[in-house]
Design a protein around this motif. Structure first.
Motif, PDB file in Angstrom:
ATOM      1  N   GLU A  13      -8.715   7.462   4.860  1.00 41.30           N
ATOM      2  CA  GLU A  13      -7.719   7.685   5.912  1.00 41.30           C
ATOM      3  C   GLU A  13      -6.301   7.524   5.379  1.00 41.30           C
ATOM      4  O   GLU A  13      -5.407   8.288   5.753  1.00 41.30           O
ATOM      5  CB  GLU A  13      -7.962   6.728   7.075  1.00 41.30           C
ATOM      6  CG  GLU A  13      -9.171   7.106   7.904  1.00 41.30           C
ATOM      7  CD  GLU A  13      -9.462   6.118   9.022  1.00 41.30           C
ATOM      8  OE1 GLU A  13      -8.580   5.301   9.356  1.00 41.30           O
ATOM      9  OE2 GLU A  13     -10.584   6.159   9.545  1.00 41.30           O
ATOM     10  N   ILE A  14      -6.092   6.550   4.503  1.00 42.87           N
ATOM     11  CA  ILE A  14      -4.761   6.362   3.922  1.00 42.87           C
ATOM     12  C   ILE A  14      -4.406   7.546   3.027  1.00 42.87           C
ATOM     13  O   ILE A  14      -3.302   8.094   3.109  1.00 42.87           O
ATOM     14  CB  ILE A  14      -4.684   5.037   3.143  1.00 42.87           C
ATOM     15  CG1 ILE A  14      -4.822   3.851   4.109  1.00 42.87           C
ATOM     16  CG2 ILE A  14      -3.376   4.938   2.359  1.00 42.87           C
ATOM     17  CD1 ILE A  14      -4.987   2.508   3.432  1.00 42.87           C
ATOM     18  N   LEU A  15      -5.335   7.961   2.176  1.00 43.70           N
ATOM     19  CA  LEU A  15      -5.075   9.104   1.294  1.00 43.70           C
ATOM     20  C   LEU A  15      -4.779  10.362   2.094  1.00 43.70           C
ATOM     21  O   LEU A  15      -3.865  11.126   1.760  1.00 43.70           O
ATOM     22  CB  LEU A  15      -6.263   9.334   0.362  1.00 43.70           C
ATOM     23  CG  LEU A  15      -6.508   8.257  -0.689  1.00 43.70           C
ATOM     24  CD1 LEU A  15      -7.817   8.526  -1.419  1.00 43.70           C
ATOM     25  CD2 LEU A  15      -5.342   8.177  -1.663  1.00 43.70           C
ATOM     26  N   CYS A  26      -2.226  10.663  -6.025  1.00 43.58           N
ATOM     27  CA  CYS A  26      -3.522  10.085  -5.654  1.00 43.58           C
ATOM     28  C   CYS A  26      -3.803   8.846  -6.493  1.00 43.58           C
ATOM     29  O   CYS A  26      -4.232   7.809  -5.965  1.00 43.58           O
ATOM     30  CB  CYS A  26      -4.638  11.106  -5.830  1.00 43.58           C
ATOM     31  SG  CYS A  26      -6.273  10.478  -5.378  1.00 43.58           S
ATOM     32  N   THR A  27      -3.536   8.913  -7.785  1.00 44.64           N
ATOM     33  CA  THR A  27      -3.750   7.774  -8.672  1.00 44.64           C
ATOM     34  C   THR A  27      -2.878   6.600  -8.257  1.00 44.64           C
ATOM     35  O   THR A  27      -3.342   5.455  -8.196  1.00 44.64           O
ATOM     36  CB  THR A  27      -3.452   8.176 -10.130  1.00 44.64           C
ATOM     37  OG1 THR A  27      -4.291   9.276 -10.488  1.00 44.64           O
ATOM     38  CG2 THR A  27      -3.682   7.020 -11.081  1.00 44.64           C
ATOM     39  N   GLU A  28      -1.613   6.873  -7.942  1.00 44.61           N
ATOM     40  CA  GLU A  28      -0.692   5.830  -7.490  1.00 44.61           C
ATOM     41  C   GLU A  28      -1.181   5.197  -6.191  1.00 44.61           C
ATOM     42  O   GLU A  28      -1.188   3.970  -6.050  1.00 44.61           O
ATOM     43  CB  GLU A  28       0.701   6.423  -7.280  1.00 44.61           C
ATOM     44  CG  GLU A  28       1.692   5.472  -6.654  1.00 44.61           C
ATOM     45  CD  GLU A  28       2.981   6.184  -6.297  1.00 44.61           C
ATOM     46  OE1 GLU A  28       3.326   6.192  -5.102  1.00 44.61           O
ATOM     47  OE2 GLU A  28       3.634   6.733  -7.194  1.00 44.61           O
ATOM     48  N   MET A  29      -1.605   6.035  -5.257  1.00 40.65           N
ATOM     49  CA  MET A  29      -2.087   5.535  -3.973  1.00 40.65           C
ATOM     50  C   MET A  29      -3.359   4.708  -4.148  1.00 40.65           C
ATOM     51  O   MET A  29      -3.517   3.670  -3.507  1.00 40.65           O
ATOM     52  CB  MET A  29      -2.350   6.695  -3.008  1.00 40.65           C
ATOM     53  CG  MET A  29      -1.105   7.417  -2.548  1.00 40.65           C
ATOM     54  SD  MET A  29      -0.043   6.373  -1.549  1.00 40.65           S
ATOM     55  CE  MET A  29      -1.062   6.177  -0.121  1.00 40.65           C
ATOM     56  N   ALA A  54       4.244  -4.696  -1.330  1.00 42.56           N
ATOM     57  CA  ALA A  54       4.395  -3.725  -2.418  1.00 42.56           C
ATOM     58  C   ALA A  54       4.077  -2.310  -1.933  1.00 42.56           C
ATOM     59  O   ALA A  54       4.765  -1.346  -2.285  1.00 42.56           O
ATOM     60  CB  ALA A  54       3.492  -4.102  -3.591  1.00 42.56           C
ATOM     61  N   PHE A  55       3.043  -2.182  -1.100  1.00 42.52           N
ATOM     62  CA  PHE A  55       2.662  -0.876  -0.567  1.00 42.52           C
ATOM     63  C   PHE A  55       3.788  -0.329   0.318  1.00 42.52           C
ATOM     64  O   PHE A  55       4.212   0.826   0.178  1.00 42.52           O
ATOM     65  CB  PHE A  55       1.370  -1.002   0.241  1.00 42.52           C
ATOM     66  CG  PHE A  55       0.553   0.255   0.314  1.00 42.52           C
ATOM     67  CD1 PHE A  55       1.078   1.428   0.802  1.00 42.52           C
ATOM     68  CD2 PHE A  55      -0.765   0.242  -0.089  1.00 42.52           C
ATOM     69  CE1 PHE A  55       0.312   2.580   0.884  1.00 42.52           C
ATOM     70  CE2 PHE A  55      -1.539   1.388  -0.014  1.00 42.52           C
ATOM     71  CZ  PHE A  55      -0.999   2.558   0.476  1.00 42.52           C
ATOM     72  N   HIS A  56       4.297  -1.157   1.225  1.00 43.69           N
ATOM     73  CA  HIS A  56       5.384  -0.732   2.110  1.00 43.69           C
ATOM     74  C   HIS A  56       6.625  -0.330   1.317  1.00 43.69           C
ATOM     75  O   HIS A  56       7.264   0.676   1.639  1.00 43.69           O
ATOM     76  CB  HIS A  56       5.733  -1.836   3.113  1.00 43.69           C
ATOM     77  CG  HIS A  56       4.816  -1.905   4.277  1.00 43.69           C
ATOM     78  ND1 HIS A  56       4.958  -1.115   5.393  1.00 43.69           N
ATOM     79  CD2 HIS A  56       3.730  -2.678   4.508  1.00 43.69           C
ATOM     80  CE1 HIS A  56       4.006  -1.393   6.262  1.00 43.69           C
ATOM     81  NE2 HIS A  56       3.241  -2.342   5.748  1.00 43.69           N
ATOM     82  N   LEU A  57       6.966  -1.106   0.299  1.00 48.94           N
ATOM     83  CA  LEU A  57       8.134  -0.778  -0.522  1.00 48.94           C
ATOM     84  C   LEU A  57       7.932   0.531  -1.266  1.00 48.94           C
ATOM     85  O   LEU A  57       8.836   1.375  -1.313  1.00 48.94           O
ATOM     86  CB  LEU A  57       8.416  -1.907  -1.513  1.00 48.94           C
ATOM     87  CG  LEU A  57       8.995  -3.188  -0.927  1.00 48.94           C
ATOM     88  CD1 LEU A  57       9.015  -4.285  -1.982  1.00 48.94           C
ATOM     89  CD2 LEU A  57      10.387  -2.938  -0.380  1.00 48.94           C
TER      90      LEU A  57
END
Length: 83
Positions: A13-15, A26-29, A54-57
């Motif tokens: 769902e996030i991807l 995709c790799t970063e996510m 870190a995800f939000h930033l």
């Protein structure tokens, strides 16, 4: 029909939300997603908080609708990882 495991479903769902299905994005996510899921699985509130921040930033989702949407997606991921 086989249903996806809740953790895999939350990751997907996030991807899909960020349209990051292949390549460098995709790799970063995947790295960000795995960091949150791993932190949730450890049960460490500090590690989880750092991973979420870190995800939000990284996704520049610091306030408003972007923040709320990402928070909801991460809440689902955390819930799945904690089970």
């Amino acid at each position: 029909m086989k249903t996806a495991h809740p953790l895999e479903q939350a990751k997907t769902e996030i991807l899909l939300h960020f349209d990051a299905l292949y390549g460098e994005e995709c790799t970063e996510m995947q790295t960000l997603i795995d960091a949150v899921a791993d932190a949730a699985a450890t049960g460490s509130p500090e590690a989880l908080s750092r991973a979420r921040v870190a995800f939000h930033l990284q996704k520049d989702a610091l306030y408003g609708e972007e923040y709320e949407t990402l928070s909801g997606l991460l809440d689902s991921l955390v819930a799945a990882a904690e089970t």
